[in-house]
Design a protein around this motif. Structure first.
Motif, PDB file in Angstrom:
ATOM      1  N   ALA A   1       1.067  -1.207   0.013  1.00 47.79           N
ATOM      2  CA  ALA A   1      -0.446   0.027  -0.440  1.00 47.79           C
ATOM      3  C   ALA A   1       0.603   1.072  -0.485  1.00 47.79           C
ATOM      4  O   ALA A   1       0.416   2.274  -1.268  1.00 47.79           O
ATOM      5  CB  ALA A   1      -1.511  -0.191   1.229  1.00 47.79           C
ATOM      6  N   VAL A   2       1.629   0.784   1.056  1.00 44.88           N
ATOM      7  CA  VAL A   2       2.344   1.923   1.078  1.00 44.88           C
ATOM      8  C   VAL A   2       3.130   2.368  -0.324  1.00 44.88           C
ATOM      9  O   VAL A   2       3.701   3.768  -0.550  1.00 44.88           O
ATOM     10  CB  VAL A   2       3.617   2.128   2.286  1.00 44.88           C
ATOM     11  CG1 VAL A   2       4.792   3.524   1.917  1.00 44.88           C
ATOM     12  CG2 VAL A   2       2.990   2.441   3.391  1.00 44.88           C
ATOM     13  N   MET A   3       4.034   1.147  -0.845  1.00 47.72           N
ATOM     14  CA  MET A   3       4.826   1.984  -1.723  1.00 47.72           C
ATOM     15  C   MET A   3       3.767   2.818  -3.346  1.00 47.72           C
ATOM     16  O   MET A   3       3.692   3.255  -4.221  1.00 47.72           O
ATOM     17  CB  MET A   3       5.021  -0.143  -2.235  1.00 47.72           C
ATOM     18  CG  MET A   3       6.149   0.228  -1.958  1.00 47.72           C
ATOM     19  SD  MET A   3       6.819  -1.715  -2.049  1.00 47.72           S
ATOM     20  CE  MET A   3       7.611  -1.436  -3.343  1.00 47.72           C
TER      21      MET A   3
ATOM     22  N   LYS B   1       3.905   5.836  -5.523  1.00 48.67           N
ATOM     23  CA  LYS B   1       3.298   5.967  -6.762  1.00 48.67           C
ATOM     24  C   LYS B   1       2.323   6.622  -7.529  1.00 48.67           C
ATOM     25  O   LYS B   1       2.856   7.365  -8.516  1.00 48.67           O
ATOM     26  CB  LYS B   1       3.842   4.685  -7.174  1.00 48.67           C
ATOM     27  CG  LYS B   1       4.769   4.247  -8.441  1.00 48.67           C
ATOM     28  CD  LYS B   1       5.075   2.732  -8.586  1.00 48.67           C
ATOM     29  CE  LYS B   1       6.620   2.874  -9.906  1.00 48.67           C
ATOM     30  NZ  LYS B   1       6.413   1.451 -10.283  1.00 48.67           N
ATOM     31  N   GLU B   2       1.572   6.085  -7.328  1.00 50.79           N
ATOM     32  CA  GLU B   2       0.472   7.238  -7.842  1.00 50.79           C
ATOM     33  C   GLU B   2      -0.834   7.099  -7.166  1.00 50.79           C
ATOM     34  O   GLU B   2      -1.098   6.722  -5.927  1.00 50.79           O
ATOM     35  CB  GLU B   2       0.078   5.695  -8.481  1.00 50.79           C
ATOM     36  CG  GLU B   2      -1.598   5.986  -9.513  1.00 50.79           C
ATOM     37  CD  GLU B   2      -0.671   6.793 -10.687  1.00 50.79           C
ATOM     38  OE1 GLU B   2       0.321   6.790 -11.334  1.00 50.79           O
ATOM     39  OE2 GLU B   2      -1.114   7.888 -10.846  1.00 50.79           O
ATOM     40  N   PRO B   3      -0.642   8.749  -6.579  1.00 53.00           N
ATOM     41  CA  PRO B   3      -0.938   9.397  -5.536  1.00 53.00           C
ATOM     42  C   PRO B   3      -3.147   8.843  -5.975  1.00 53.00           C
ATOM     43  O   PRO B   3      -3.612   9.357  -7.392  1.00 53.00           O
ATOM     44  CB  PRO B   3      -1.321  10.773  -5.486  1.00 53.00           C
ATOM     45  CG  PRO B   3      -0.482  10.815  -6.566  1.00 53.00           C
ATOM     46  CD  PRO B   3      -0.059   9.995  -6.612  1.00 53.00           C
ATOM     47  N   PRO B   4      -4.274   8.838  -4.859  1.00 55.40           N
ATOM     48  CA  PRO B   4      -5.757   8.555  -5.818  1.00 55.40           C
ATOM     49  C   PRO B   4      -6.077  10.082  -6.303  1.00 55.40           C
ATOM     50  O   PRO B   4      -6.758   9.506  -7.580  1.00 55.40           O
ATOM     51  CB  PRO B   4      -6.434   8.567  -4.053  1.00 55.40           C
ATOM     52  CG  PRO B   4      -5.095   8.614  -2.843  1.00 55.40           C
ATOM     53  CD  PRO B   4      -3.719   9.061  -3.391  1.00 55.40           C
ATOM     54  N   GLY B   5      -5.926  11.661  -6.150  1.00 56.05           N
ATOM     55  CA  GLY B   5      -6.234  12.087  -7.310  1.00 56.05           C
ATOM     56  C   GLY B   5      -5.424  12.022  -8.545  1.00 56.05           C
ATOM     57  O   GLY B   5      -6.704  11.920  -9.386  1.00 56.05           O
ATOM     58  N   SER B   6      -4.563  11.465  -8.944  1.00 55.93           N
ATOM     59  CA  SER B   6      -4.210  11.538 -10.345  1.00 55.93           C
ATOM     60  C   SER B   6      -5.275  10.317 -11.198  1.00 55.93           C
ATOM     61  O   SER B   6      -5.001   9.613 -12.116  1.00 55.93           O
ATOM     62  CB  SER B   6      -2.800  11.200 -10.127  1.00 55.93           C
ATOM     63  OG  SER B   6      -2.616  10.174  -9.563  1.00 55.93           O
TER      64      SER B   6
END
Lengths: 200, 492
Positions: B204-206, B210-215
């Protein structure tokens, strides 16, 4: 006109070469990197031509499983595919690219209500132009009605509240029918002494 | 667009086989080690009824973190969007609600063995047969869905052929459950829960780094807008359906009843509550993987492999190894529990109840082991075909388990529940729930089954109340006297 043996030999050789080239051109299969673009076609899960019953799609959920292949099949080729789709009424230029790569199937979900059209294209090298579009798959999405949805949602909420109410209420107030027996067997102070379920 | 190669290999098959061998042999060795503690059938089946809070919490959480959590939660998110991911989390309410029920079960039947035994004593023969059929059918559905998930996940991650992966996972679980019984199941659950939680936290942390929820949100809005919609009809239907399915799974299944019987007095309620809290965030993490897949352009070949494939695609070889281990542990922690609980049920409620009433302890123990192996073989045979997705396979049991919720609740708390009404509730709830499964969708069967069962149980109890003497539950499950035990030992 008389020809010298050397001239005759040269003529024969040129003629033979021409004929051989012509025969080879006619008989040999089209090379994989020929100028003519390759075609892709939608198939069923087994790679066979698609018929109406083969389409794995759920109209009420808005998802569809698509499979495709080269047409005609070419086991030696390593083509790239491009799957695009659009909602009926949108411009062709606004089509969404759902997949681009070497795989031959994809699962598409989260589609809105309406008629969706999917086509697939292929090419053999990154520098080649995309081949012609396949015959389109037309998929109509019609989600469940909100009326039906809210009826089921309401029933679910009611059942949940009823279960929580009964279990929590009984956990607090239900009497232990064996309270006396348990207290006699286990004299240590526990919450059963008050006639309640253990630990509840 | 990524041009990934999920049809190819995310992990070298050699690495996959090595991981399979290390963990498989490790679980079997631990099973043999813990199995030495089980001196009697009761020890083998219920770990001596002496499981404490730490092990109790771990086994509740680990058993509930099934392949369904790591693979079905992403499928829910991929097919039903954000509401679908939340719907999957509601399954934790099953553990929360079972917490007080476990305490009640322990109070009413301190020497009980199975949930079917409770139904037989509480409601009589008709309800017993119906409940037994539902329990066995559900157990087989769960077993098949998990063994299938194992084969599918290992194939997607490392290219190990489906049949090989599925066979190895089943064989390992059968082996250590046969040797160690519930001692081994709960012991391995403890280790497996730590590995699963640590693995999921790292993944989850990785992924979030790498890919924030916003994007992810922005990209989904363009290509799959319904996944973000709060008014996605199928997802809203699935919300309470999944919650009720989870509640039904836990309240009726002997997997959970055997834990309620196995835990020390006063431990059950706390252990199930804590187990639910530990479990709650896991499907959210897993669900995010399902949502991230289309947003990142990762091609999903079939919906039930979305989670492992996305994690492995995003995190590379390390991610693939982590996911492989997490999936293997989550599969093993649930398959072993099901094998143990279902074998208890078949041994006590079918073999002993119908054919071997005077069986000695040693005979029963042999029967338990044969049944575990038999269950493994039947599951393997049923897994040979893999035509449907995991959700469709598992949720087929939804109407059946949903229809048992109210019979169980009424049986535990209401003195006047009507046995005929309860049988009718299970029958009609199952039938009408299956009709809804077929005609509306797999995300409605449990809901409709529970609703029908609720109406019949409440109405029959109110209109035709039937008094029950709670003492029957204790008398019929009272342990054998020391004299009986000595006679048994002499006979052996």
């Amino acid at each position: 006109m008389r020809t010298t043996p050397t001239r005759t030999n040269r003529l024969v050789a040129v003629t033979a070469a021409f004929l051989s080239a012509a025969i080879l051109t006619i008989a040999a299969p089209t090379p994989a990197n020929a100028d003519e673009p390759v075609r892709a076609v939608f198939t069923n899960a087994d790679g066979e031509p698609l018929s109406g019953d083969d389409l794995a799609a759920d109209s009420a959920r808005g998802d569809i499983q698509l499979h495709w292949a080269l047409d005609p099949p070419d086991a030696d080729a390593s083509p790239m595919f491009r799957l695009v789709g659009r909602l009926d009424g949108e411009l062709v230029d606004d089509r969404i690219v759902y997949y681009e790569g070497p795989q031959r199937r994809s699962f598409i979900s989260g589609l809105e209500d309406g008629t969706h059209e999917f086509v697939v294209m292929a090419r053999l090298a990154d520098t080649d132009p995309w081949g012609p579009e396949s015959e389109a798959i037309v998929f109509t999405v019609e989600h469940h009605s909100l009326r039906q949805t809210f009826i089921l949602l309401g029933i679910g909420a009611f059942l949940f509240i009823a279960i929580v109410f009964v279990v929590v209420r009984e956990a607090i107030f239900a009497e232990n029918p064996f309270a006396d027996e348990d207290d006699a067997a286990d004299p240590a102070p526990t919450d059963r002494a008050a006639g309640k379920g253990d630990g509840a | 667009m990524n041009s990934n190669t999920t049809e190819g290999l995310l992990l070298d098959p050699g690495v996959g086989f090595a991981l399979l061998a290390v963990f498989g042999l490790g679980w079997i060795a631990l099973g043999i080690w813990w199995g030495r503690k089980a001196k009697t059938t009761e020890g083998h089946m219920l770990a001596g009824r002496n499981v404490g809070l730490a092990l109790g919490t771990a086994t509740a959480a680990a058993t509930w973190i099934t392949s369904n959590t790591t693979m079905l939660a992403p499928q829910f998110a991929l097919q039903l969007g954000i509401i679908g991911a939340l719907a999957y989390c509601t399954a934790s309410f099953g553990l929360f609600l079972f917490a007080p029920m476990a305490a009640r079960i322990r109070t009413l039947m301190p020497n009980g063995f199975t949930s079917v035994e409770f139904i037989r004593l509480r409601y009589g023969e008709t309800a017993y047969w119906l409940f037994l059929l539902i329990s066995i059918f559900y157990s087989m559905t769960w077993l098949v869905s998990m063994a299938m998930a194992g084969g599918i996940a290992l194939e997607a991650l490392s290219g190990i052929p489906y049949l090989t992966g599925m066979t190895v996972i089943l064989a390992v679980c059968v082996a250590y459950t046969v040797f160690g019984g519930l001692y081994a199941v709960i012991g391995t659950d403890f280790i497996q829960s730590i590995i699963i939680l640590a693995g999921l936290v790292i993944v989850a942390v990785m992924i979030l780094a790498k890919e924030p929820p916003g994007s992810v949100y922005e990209r989904l809005e363009e290509s799959r807008p319904m996944l973000l919609s709060a008014l996605f009809p199928a997802a809203l239907m699935a919300l309470f359906n999944n919650m009720l399915f989870g509640i039904g799974e836990i309240t009726h299944s002997n997997v959970w009843w055997s834990r309620a019987f196995a835990m020390r007095k006063g431990v059950g309620a706390k252990a199930f509550l804590l187990g639910g809290l530990v479990w709650l965030p896991i499907p959210l993490v897993a669900g995010f993987l399902g949502l991230a897949a289309p947003a990142l352009g990762i091609n999903i070949l079939r919906p039930d492999v979305a989670g492992p494939v996305v994690a492995a695609e995003m995190l590379g070889t390390l991610g693939a190894v982590l996911v492989f281990i997490v999936v293997f542990c989550s599969l093993a922690s649930s398959i072993d529990s099901l094998l143990a609980a279902t074998s208890d049920l078949i041994t006590k409620d079918i073999v002993q109840n119908l054919f071997m009433k005077d069986a000695t302890d040693r005979q029963l123990r042999t029967v338990v082991m044969v049944v575990i192996i038999g269950l493994g073989v039947v599951t393997w045979l049923l897994c040979l075909g893999r035509s449907q997705t995991l959700a469709e396979v598992l949720f087929f049991a939804g109407p059946l388990v949903g229809s048992t919720i109210w019979p169980i609740i009424a049986g535990l708390y209401w003195k006047r529940a009507n046995p005929v009404g309860v049988s009718l509730a299970m029958l009609m709830g199952t039938a009408i729930g299956l009709f809804a499964y077929q005609t509306i969708g797999w995300y409605t069967g449990a809901l409709v089954g529970t609703a029908v069962s609720f109406v019949i149980v409440v109405a029959s109890t109110a209109i035709f109340p039937r008094e029950f003497d709670w003492r029957r539950l204790r008398v019929s499950t009272a342990p054998k006297s020391p004299a009986d035990r000595i006679r048994e030992e002499a006979a052996q």
